[in-house]
Design a protein around this motif. Structure first.
Motif, PDB file in Angstrom:
ATOM      1  N   GLY A 145      34.153  28.357  28.216  1.00  0.00           N
ATOM      2  CA  GLY A 145      33.393  29.504  27.737  1.00  0.00           C
ATOM      3  C   GLY A 145      32.042  29.631  28.410  1.00  0.00           C
ATOM      4  O   GLY A 145      31.567  30.741  28.683  1.00  0.00           O
ATOM      5  N   MET A 146      31.395  28.481  28.678  1.00  0.00           N
ATOM      6  CA  MET A 146      30.110  28.503  29.370  1.00  0.00           C
ATOM      7  C   MET A 146      30.268  29.026  30.794  1.00  0.00           C
ATOM      8  O   MET A 146      29.436  29.789  31.288  1.00  0.00           O
ATOM      9  N   LYS A 150      28.096  37.539  34.551  1.00  0.00           N
ATOM     10  CA  LYS A 150      26.798  38.059  34.963  1.00  0.00           C
ATOM     11  C   LYS A 150      26.713  38.270  36.477  1.00  0.00           C
ATOM     12  O   LYS A 150      25.736  38.827  36.971  1.00  0.00           O
ATOM     13  N   THR A 151      27.728  37.796  37.214  1.00  0.00           N
ATOM     14  CA  THR A 151      27.732  37.956  38.661  1.00  0.00           C
ATOM     15  C   THR A 151      28.472  39.220  39.046  1.00  0.00           C
ATOM     16  O   THR A 151      29.184  39.823  38.235  1.00  0.00           O
ATOM     17  N   ALA A 152      28.302  39.644  40.278  1.00  0.00           N
ATOM     18  CA  ALA A 152      29.016  40.829  40.770  1.00  0.00           C
ATOM     19  C   ALA A 152      30.518  40.589  40.668  1.00  0.00           C
ATOM     20  O   ALA A 152      30.990  39.487  40.960  1.00  0.00           O
ATOM     21  N   PRO A 153      31.297  41.599  40.264  1.00  0.00           N
ATOM     22  CA  PRO A 153      32.747  41.421  40.100  1.00  0.00           C
ATOM     23  C   PRO A 153      33.429  40.830  41.327  1.00  0.00           C
ATOM     24  O   PRO A 153      34.308  39.978  41.205  1.00  0.00           O
ATOM     25  N   ASP A 204      32.834  32.306  43.160  1.00  0.00           N
ATOM     26  CA  ASP A 204      31.971  31.359  42.451  1.00  0.00           C
ATOM     27  C   ASP A 204      32.795  30.400  41.581  1.00  0.00           C
ATOM     28  O   ASP A 204      32.493  29.212  41.492  1.00  0.00           O
ATOM     29  N   ARG A 205      33.821  30.936  40.948  1.00  0.00           N
ATOM     30  CA  ARG A 205      34.678  30.096  40.111  1.00  0.00           C
ATOM     31  C   ARG A 205      35.399  29.060  40.969  1.00  0.00           C
ATOM     32  O   ARG A 205      35.507  27.880  40.607  1.00  0.00           O
ATOM     33  N   SER A 206      35.872  29.495  42.140  1.00  0.00           N
ATOM     34  CA  SER A 206      36.576  28.584  43.043  1.00  0.00           C
ATOM     35  C   SER A 206      35.650  27.479  43.540  1.00  0.00           C
ATOM     36  O   SER A 206      36.043  26.309  43.633  1.00  0.00           O
ATOM     37  N   PHE A 207      34.400  27.840  43.850  1.00  0.00           N
ATOM     38  CA  PHE A 207      33.432  26.857  44.343  1.00  0.00           C
ATOM     39  C   PHE A 207      33.148  25.806  43.274  1.00  0.00           C
ATOM     40  O   PHE A 207      33.147  24.596  43.550  1.00  0.00           O
ATOM     41  N   PRO A 246      37.484  34.334  33.691  1.00  0.00           N
ATOM     42  CA  PRO A 246      36.472  35.402  33.788  1.00  0.00           C
ATOM     43  C   PRO A 246      37.105  36.765  33.563  1.00  0.00           C
ATOM     44  O   PRO A 246      38.289  36.960  33.817  1.00  0.00           O
ATOM     45  N   SER A 247      36.304  37.679  33.038  1.00  0.00           N
ATOM     46  CA  SER A 247      36.820  39.004  32.698  1.00  0.00           C
ATOM     47  C   SER A 247      37.444  39.679  33.905  1.00  0.00           C
ATOM     48  O   SER A 247      36.937  39.593  35.022  1.00  0.00           O
ATOM     49  N   ALA A 248      38.560  40.336  33.682  1.00  0.00           N
ATOM     50  CA  ALA A 248      39.242  41.047  34.765  1.00  0.00           C
ATOM     51  C   ALA A 248      38.419  42.257  35.180  1.00  0.00           C
ATOM     52  O   ALA A 248      37.703  42.853  34.373  1.00  0.00           O
ATOM     53  N   HIS A 249      38.489  42.614  36.412  1.00  0.00           N
ATOM     54  CA  HIS A 249      37.759  43.783  36.889  1.00  0.00           C
ATOM     55  C   HIS A 249      38.624  44.556  37.865  1.00  0.00           C
ATOM     56  O   HIS A 249      39.498  44.000  38.515  1.00  0.00           O
ATOM     57  N   ARG A 250      38.379  45.815  37.932  1.00  0.00           N
ATOM     58  CA  ARG A 250      39.113  46.669  38.857  1.00  0.00           C
ATOM     59  C   ARG A 250      38.304  46.825  40.128  1.00  0.00           C
ATOM     60  O   ARG A 250      37.109  47.129  40.096  1.00  0.00           O
TER      61      ARG A 250
END
Length: 237
Positions: free
Chosen positions: A9-10, A17-20, A26-29, A54-58
């Motif tokens: 969750g953290m 808060k990062t660009a979609p 960032d998650r992969s890193f 992380p939230s899905a984005h289009r």
């Protein structure tokens, strides 16, 4: 946050808060860093980044500049440097940074016409030779070669004069140009997208990928090639 206290969750809270477009990177890193250090050393028993969602984005569909509008764009551009720059973008599909920093030493005259050979690029494929249309080559030959750069800044500031234009300057000039012809909202990459879409109509995949200098043509077809509504109407009659 201590690594042992990190929760999925953290991680999610930071990623949203990062660009979609940067969330997956960032998650992969973070996931790789935890795997290679914290998990290996036994500091944690699970990888919070691997468990995050992380939230899905289009992905925003890019605007593609239809090349049939290029003559109007060039006719409305009063600055010869920018006029040549727009033609080079549309005629080669080059990236904005590649055009801004283009040097005269990158231009190579061959028996079959003018080519561009960049010293460095985004990838190995990005340094492959680029064929320049004859009409664009003729425009390039009219520009004064007063320094190392093909498109030197004309800024009154001494430290900027003669160096490559700042990307914001070029983008603003292009925004002004499309405003003049009543087509606002396009970006520099719109010309690269337009080039790819135009070439995709007639070229096979291997040629298309090579023209765009992508390692994998699937990147070209997924993110750069588009279809206009008149083509859809023509397809169904």
């Amino acid at each position: 946050i201590r690594i042992v206290d990190l929760t999925p969750g953290m991680v999610d809270a930071v990623l949203v808060k990062t660009a979609p477009g940067n969330q997956a990177r960032d998650r992969s890193f973070l996931r790789a860093a935890i795997n290679r250090v914290a998990l290996r050393e036994g500091w944690v028993s699970r990888n919070a980044a691997a468990l995050s969602e992380p939230s899905a984005h289009r992905r925003k569909t890019p605007m593609r500049f239809a090349l049939r509008h290029l003559p109007a764009l060039l006719a409305a551009e009063p600055d010869p440097l920018f006029r040549c720059m727009w033609a080079l973008f549309a005629g080669t599909g080059m990236r904005p940074t590649e055009v801004r920093t283009l040097k005269w030493s990158d231009l190579m005259e061959r028996s079959d016409g003018l080519w561009i050979e960049l010293e460095a690029g985004k990838t190995t494929a990005a340094t492959l030779p680029i064929p320049v249309p004859a009409s664009v080559a003729a425009m390039l030959r009219t520009l004064p070669a007063d320094g190392p750069y093909v498109f030197p800044s004309t800024s009154p500031r001494r430290k900027c004069r003669g160096k490559p234009f700042h990307v914001r300057t070029v983008q603003q000039a292009f925004s002004d140009a499309v405003e003049r012809i009543g087509m606002p909202g396009y970006t520099l990459y719109s010309l690269r997208h337009g080039f790819a879409s135009e070439q995709a109509r007639t070229q096979r995949d291997t040629v298309l990928g090579r023209l765009m200098r992508h390692t994998d043509v699937r990147t070209t077809k997924q993110y750069y090639v588009g279809v206009e509504e008149d083509e859809l109407r023509g397809a169904v009659g």
